[in-house]
Every structure is written in C-alpha cells, then in structure tokens.
Design an enzyme around this catalytic site. Structure first.
Site, PDB file in Angstrom:
ATOM      1  N   MET A  33      -2.115 -37.436  13.891  1.00 53.46           N
ATOM      2  CA  MET A  33      -1.315 -37.470  15.118  1.00 53.46           C
ATOM      3  C   MET A  33      -1.131 -36.052  15.655  1.00 53.46           C
ATOM      4  SD  MET A  33       1.303 -40.614  14.758  1.00 53.46           S
ATOM      5  CE  MET A  33       2.561 -39.807  13.783  1.00 53.46           C
ATOM      6  N   HIS A  40      -3.235 -31.511   6.858  1.00 53.71           N
ATOM      7  CA  HIS A  40      -4.380 -31.987   7.651  1.00 53.71           C
ATOM      8  C   HIS A  40      -5.625 -31.151   7.330  1.00 53.71           C
ATOM      9  CE1 HIS A  40      -0.961 -33.005  10.595  1.00 53.71           C
ATOM     10  NE2 HIS A  40      -1.455 -34.186  10.266  1.00 53.71           N
ATOM     11  N   GLN A  64       2.953 -47.353  16.308  1.00 55.35           N
ATOM     12  CA  GLN A  64       3.542 -47.230  14.975  1.00 55.35           C
ATOM     13  C   GLN A  64       4.955 -46.641  14.984  1.00 55.35           C
ATOM     14  OE1 GLN A  64       0.202 -44.591  13.701  1.00 55.35           O
ATOM     15  NE2 GLN A  64       1.767 -43.511  12.532  1.00 55.35           N
TER      16      GLN A  64
HETATM   17  P1  AMP Z   1      -0.185 -37.557  10.488  1.00 53.11           P
HETATM   18  O1  AMP Z   1      -0.707 -36.606  11.510  1.00 53.11           O
HETATM   19  O2  AMP Z   1       1.179 -37.219   9.989  1.00 53.11           O
HETATM   20  O3  AMP Z   1      -0.336 -39.006  10.908  1.00 53.11           O
HETATM   21  O4  AMP Z   1      -1.132 -37.386   9.209  1.00 53.11           O
HETATM   22  C1  AMP Z   1      -2.518 -37.530   9.311  1.00 53.11           C
HETATM   23  C2  AMP Z   1      -3.094 -37.596   7.933  1.00 53.11           C
HETATM   24  O5  AMP Z   1      -2.768 -36.406   7.214  1.00 53.11           O
HETATM   25  C3  AMP Z   1      -2.548 -38.770   7.104  1.00 53.11           C
HETATM   26  O6  AMP Z   1      -3.592 -39.312   6.320  1.00 53.11           O
HETATM   27  C4  AMP Z   1      -1.511 -38.106   6.256  1.00 53.11           C
HETATM   28  O7  AMP Z   1      -1.254 -38.782   5.049  1.00 53.11           O
HETATM   29  C5  AMP Z   1      -2.156 -36.764   5.990  1.00 53.11           C
HETATM   30  N1  AMP Z   1      -1.131 -35.787   5.619  1.00 53.11           N
HETATM   31  C6  AMP Z   1       0.014 -35.512   6.264  1.00 53.11           C
HETATM   32  N2  AMP Z   1       0.731 -34.581   5.591  1.00 53.11           N
HETATM   33  C7  AMP Z   1       0.024 -34.290   4.475  1.00 53.11           C
HETATM   34  C8  AMP Z   1       0.241 -33.412   3.364  1.00 53.11           C
HETATM   35  N3  AMP Z   1       1.322 -32.663   3.266  1.00 53.11           N
HETATM   36  N4  AMP Z   1      -0.711 -33.375   2.404  1.00 53.11           N
HETATM   37  C9  AMP Z   1      -1.821 -34.144   2.488  1.00 53.11           C
HETATM   38  N5  AMP Z   1      -2.075 -34.972   3.512  1.00 53.11           N
HETATM   39  C10 AMP Z   1      -1.169 -35.058   4.485  1.00 53.11           C
END
Ligand code: AMP
Length: 287
Positions: A33, A40, A64
């Site tokens: 996102m 990321h 979501q």
């Molecule tokens: P988001 O942008 O928050 O929807 O996250 C995108 C992807 O990055 C998802 O698969 C999350 O689980 C992963 N993600 C977010 N924060 C972390 C983190 N601290 N460590 C590893 N992966 C992460």
C-alpha cells in the site's frame, strides 16, 4: 527509474510481451500500500534475488478499510516510493487509482471460515474480504510466478496461502520474516502516526514478546499465563491505551492452551490512536 504503469491493460501488455519473448522470464510481485519502509524493501530484495523481473504494486486498497478506519489519512507519497524503488532496483511499479481497480464496487465475497473471521477479522469485519479481492485481482493482472508477503501481517499471509491452495492459483507465495526497528518495533507505514512519546511506548510490543518467550523458556507453557503477562506488561506503558487481542495460536492460527515451539503470539494494540499489529514465533532460541 522503474517503469510506472497506472492502467491494467498497459501492465498486462507489458508482462505479456516479456513472457512471449520466450526466455521463460520469472516475475516476482510485491503487493504494497506504499509509503515504503525497510520491511517492504526486504520483500523487494528477496524478489530480486529469486526472479528476473520484480513488480511492486502500490495501491491503498479501500476495500480492506472499515468505516472509521484510517483510509483517508493513510500516508501516501508516490514520488518517494518511486525513488526508493529505483534505489532498490525494482523493474516495474503498478500504481492504479480507485477508478482503474474498481470501476464498479466488486460484489464477490471471499470468506474462509475459521480463518478470516478470527483475530483481525473480529475487529475489522470485511478486512480480509478486501485483502483477498485485491490480492487475487493483482495476481490476475500481473500473473507473477512468485508473490512476497510479510510475516508482519501473519493472518493475511495465512489467508493468501489458503486462497492459493484452495483455488489452485499458479503463484508461489513466499513468506518474509518481519523487519524491525532497532528497538524491536516492527516497521510499518502506520508508525508515522506515532508521536515521539507514543513511539517509545510502542516498542513495548516487542519487549512483551521477549518477556513471554523468556517465561516459555523457563518452562512456563500455559498460554493463559503468557497472555496475561503480555497484557499486564503492555498496559504498564503510558500510551498503550487499549488491547484488541493478545492470542497464542499454532502456526495455522488455531488457539492453543499449551504452548510449544513454533506457536505464534499475535497482538493488536492501540498506542494512542494508532492501531498496531504484530506477532512472534515462540522458540527456544535466545534473542
Ligand atoms: P502494506 O504496505 O502494509 O500492505 O504491506 C505490504 C507487504 O509488506 C505485506 O506483505 C506486509 O506483510 C509486508 N510488510 C509490512 N511491514 C513489514 C515488516 N516490518 N517486515 C516484513 N514485511 C512487512
């Protein structure tokens, strides 16, 4: 600079041309996102290692978010994200707008009883329906060989793994361990909401995991005792306002009474007005 696509048709055409080249090009997808951080970037690094082409999707998926949640104030900065993607060597960024992703409100509903209705699903009804729709749609658009998901969102990872299995989706999901800040706080785009004082209290989440792990390592395997210790520890911290849940489950998210190696602690906590989620794999390893 990575190639930037805003239209489904265009990225589809691009991927099709690449795959038609006959070189068996492997594509890795990192759905995000945006407002990218080290977590990321870890997903991106792994995708780059394992694929010929890495696609990062950047889309704040309204489906979501529930009513009263942070959809409107969720941090967005495409230029910053593009610069980070360039630095990380991302090949393609797909950043559609709402009109492109959902010209009509999708009417399909995706539920996995026993999985999407627990933990986050209780406090954010409809959340995983939105996650499942956007992930499946991105899979259909990009048709990746592999897709990368963080363990930070452990329940989301399990939901996607289950969808892939139940529907025989030809994508390999790759779980990536949680990346943490120096004090243990899991990297998250939402951490920017925290004031400096709240930010300090937020690290208690990580420290509560270490406390529970220590109890486990000294022979305490009663889940209720560990959960109570976590709750008490968290609530000792000034800005920890409310706990949605502290749960201990097996690796498939079934609650346990007796804790064993490999089980997961999962928490959702309000620090000030910011709702943070995190989880921890319990083990005998020293941290
Ligand atoms: P988001 O942008 O928050 O929807 O996250 C995108 C992807 O990055 C998802 O698969 C999350 O689980 C992963 N993600 C977010 N924060 C972390 C983190 N601290 N460590 C590893 N992966 C992460």
């Amino acid at each position: 600079m990575p190639r930037l696509f805003r239209r489904i048709k265009e990225i589809r055409g691009f991927i099709k041309d690449i795959k038609c080249g006959g070189n068996n090009v492997s594509v890795g997808l990192v759905p995000t996102m945006g407002y990218l951080h080290e977590g990321h970037l870890e997903l991106i690094r792994l995708s780059k290692l394992q694929n010929d082409l890495t696609v990062v999707s950047i889309y704040v998926n309204p489906l979501q978010f529930g009513e009263g949640e942070d959809l409107d104030r969720y941090p967005r900065d495409l230029d910053r994200d593009l610069a980070l993607c360039e630095e990380a060597g991302v090949d393609v960024v797909f950043a559609p707008d709402d009109e492109e992703m959902y010209p009509e409100h999708p009417n399909v509903k995706i539920e996995i009883p026993g999985l999407t209705d627990r933990l986050e699903g209780v406090y954010r009804p409809g959340h995983f329906n939105g996650v499942a729709i956007v992930v499946l749609k991105l899979f259909n658009i990009v048709q990746p060989n592999k897709a990368y998901f963080g363990e930070k969102d452990y329940q989301q990872l399990k939901v996607v793994e289950r969808l892939v299995k139940d529907l025989a989706i030809p994508v390999e999901t790759i779980p990536v361990p949680t990346v943490r800040e120096e004090d243990g706080l899991a990297c998250s785009s939402r951490n920017v909401y925290l004031s400096p004082e709240e930010r300090q209290s937020a690290s208690s989440i990580y420290r509560s995991f270490l406390l529970a792990q220590k109890l486990f390592q000294s022979g305490n395997t009663d889940a209720e005792t560990l959960k109570q210790a976590i709750r008490e520890f968290l609530l000792k911290h000034p800005h920890v306002r409310k706990i949605d849940y502290v749960e201990i489950t097996d690796e498939n998210l079934n609650p346990v009474n007796e804790v064993k190696e490999g089980d997961r602690i999962l928490v959702a906590v309000f620090v000030g007005n910011t709702r943070l989620i995190d989880n921890w794999r319990i083990s005998h390893e020293k941290v």
